[in-house]
Design an enzyme around this catalytic site. Structure first.
Site, PDB file in Angstrom:
ATOM      1  N   GLY A   1       0.825  -1.213   0.000  1.00  0.00           N
ATOM      2  CA  GLY A   1       0.000   0.000   0.000  1.00  0.00           C
ATOM      3  C   GLY A   1       0.849   1.247   0.000  1.00  0.00           C
ATOM      4  O   GLY A   1       2.043   1.212  -0.315  1.00  0.00           O
ATOM      5  N   ASN A   2       0.242   2.349   0.360  1.00  0.00           N
ATOM      6  CA  ASN A   2       0.957   3.619   0.416  1.00  0.00           C
ATOM      7  C   ASN A   2       0.383   4.474   1.543  1.00  0.00           C
ATOM      8  O   ASN A   2      -0.544   4.061   2.243  1.00  0.00           O
ATOM      9  CB  ASN A   2       0.888   4.337  -0.938  1.00  0.00           C
ATOM     10  N   ARG A   3       0.915   5.661   1.709  1.00  0.00           N
ATOM     11  CA  ARG A   3       0.590   6.495   2.858  1.00  0.00           C
ATOM     12  C   ARG A   3      -0.606   7.431   2.639  1.00  0.00           C
ATOM     13  O   ARG A   3      -0.908   8.250   3.489  1.00  0.00           O
ATOM     14  CB  ARG A   3       1.799   7.340   3.254  1.00  0.00           C
ATOM     15  N   SER A   4      -1.266   7.337   1.507  1.00  0.00           N
ATOM     16  CA  SER A   4      -2.370   8.264   1.245  1.00  0.00           C
ATOM     17  C   SER A   4      -3.474   8.112   2.291  1.00  0.00           C
ATOM     18  O   SER A   4      -3.898   7.002   2.614  1.00  0.00           O
ATOM     19  CB  SER A   4      -2.949   8.003  -0.148  1.00  0.00           C
TER      20      SER A   4
ATOM     21  N   ALA B   1      -4.232   7.516  -4.650  1.00  0.00           N
ATOM     22  CA  ALA B   1      -2.859   7.081  -4.896  1.00  0.00           C
ATOM     23  C   ALA B   1      -2.899   5.596  -5.247  1.00  0.00           C
ATOM     24  O   ALA B   1      -3.042   4.738  -4.369  1.00  0.00           O
ATOM     25  CB  ALA B   1      -1.997   7.321  -3.662  1.00  0.00           C
TER      26      ALA B   1
END
Length: 415
Positions: A207-210, A276
């Site tokens: 995943g990502n930090r969005s 994102a």
């Protein structure tokens, strides 16, 4: 607040226990109304223990107190999760053959329904017609998630996460009356928000930090300008705004399907891709949790590219426009860090040319920058060569600047 939680007879009924807990732990009094079929999946003792109230399915319980009418009359919010195809049909027909359907006929408060069923049932013309009927009557029907269903099936029809249902249901209680005037009145707007999560195994994901804050701000601003708003919700740290339709899109595949349906099948006027999207995903999703092989052994993952949803949407839009079809506005986002080769703005200009969007919103991101923050700085790059920097400013103000830029686009489809 008095909440009625209706539970229909589907395998997703077990998830309603978590939803019940979310309501009770946030201080609400909850009455659970399962159908007889639902009790075959989760028994009455579970509902009674978690809610603190007795459970009844028929209309003959507490006849002197006229319970079959009183529960709906006194409710501040009714949530049905899961709602099966059968229950949706009974609701649309106005049947009242048990405590739940009777309550649904007597309730004058907001009613939120979260369907869950196999994809074929969700897409069946009868179900489509029943959902349309309920929405015309003011029932808020949450779009089902896309993902693993019963058995080996996968597709639209999965019950959304309890946290999303909880947030959206509470938002309906204080939802403002629909805005009929404003610069975006009569427009259908689609906004994606949050970050995708690409499954590695049943436990882990890439995943990502969005956080979803920018997308939520954009959806709320469009709503306030009179638009009909659809929020494609990936993983978000914040709840959706009131008065918008939420479609759960947990990964890139689900988001790609939702964009195609909303932008082209339902012919939205504007798409804003603020989510994102992961650039890569595991080439293989393991069916069981990956175990450690040894104290000193690492793990090698094979990754594959995810679909370029933004570029695909632009390509299809341009093809349909050339054939005399609709011409929706497409807005892209560029989350950049800058590197030794180019700055954030230089990377953004290259992406604008490569993607072919009408407007690109570029911002600098990092561990302590933009992601999860309430403010940021963005660069608005137009296809006509225009550039404008806004911020640092709260994301609510940045959202207004984005919509100002969209409304200033020069073609008739963008007025």
């Amino acid at each position: 607040m008095k909440v009625v939680l209706g539970v229909a007879g589907g395998i997703a009924a077990y998830k309603a226990a978590s939803l019940l807990r979310l309501f009770t732990e946030s201080g609400h009094e909850v009455t659970v109304l399962p159908t007889e079929a639902a009790l075959r999946f989760v028994g009455a003792p579970t509902w009674e223990a978690l809610s603190g109230h007795p459970v009844a399915t028929d209309v003959f319980t507490d006849v002197p107190g006229v319970r079959h009418v009183r529960v709906g009359q006194e409710a501040d919010l009714v949530v049905v999760a899961p709602a099966t195809a059968d229950l949706l049909a009974r609701m649309a027909a106005g049947l009242a053959d048990d405590q739940l359907t009777t309550t649904l006929l007597t309730a004058t408060c907001p009613v939120v329904v979260a369907p869950a069923m196999h994809t074929e049932m969700w897409h069946h013309p009868a179900t489509v017609a029943n959902v349309a009927t309920l929405r015309e009557r003011g029932v808020h029907v949450i779009e089902p998630a896309v993902g693993r269903l019963t058995g080996k099936d996968s597709g639209p029809g999965r019950l959304p996460d309890p946290e999303l249902i909880h947030a959206e249901a509470l938002a309906r209680v204080d939802a403002p009356v629909g805005v009929s005037e404003g610069p975006l009145a009569g427009r259908r707007v689609v906004v994606s928000a949050g970050g995708t999560r690409e499954a590695l195994d049943p436990v882990r994901y890439l995943g990502n930090r969005s956080s979803g804050r920018m997308g939520v701000a954009l959806a709320a601003a469009a709503r306030d300008r009179g638009a009909e708003v659809v929020l494609l919700a990936c993983a978000m740290d914040v709840g959706p705004p009131a008065g918008v339709q939420v479609v759960p899109t947990p990964d890139a595949t689900a988001l790609e399907l939702a964009v195609a349906e909303e932008l082209f099948e339902r012919q939205a006027d504007v798409l804003v891709m603020a989510a994102a999207v992961a650039d890569f995903r595991p080439a293989r999703v393991e069916e069981s949790k990956i175990k450690k092989q040894g104290e000193d052994e690492g793990l090698v993952l094979e990754l594959e590219r995810t679909p370029d949803i933004l570029a695909g949407a632009v390509e299809r839009r341009d093809a349909e426009r050339a054939a005399g079809g609709p011409d929706p506005v497409i807005v892209g986002f560029a989350a950049e860090t800058g590197d030794d080769g180019a700055s954030v703005l230089e990377h953004a200009r290259a992406k604008l040319a490569r993607k072919g969007v009408d407007l690109l919103v570029a911002n600098e991101v990092g561990v302590d920058t933009t992601f999860g923050k309430d403010s940021a700085t963005v660069h608005l790059l137009g296809a006509d060569g225009s550039e404008r920097t806004v911020g640092p400013a709260p994301k609510t103000e940045l959202a207004e600047a984005v919509w100002d830029a969209v409304q200033a686009l020069p073609t008739p489809a963008r007025t």
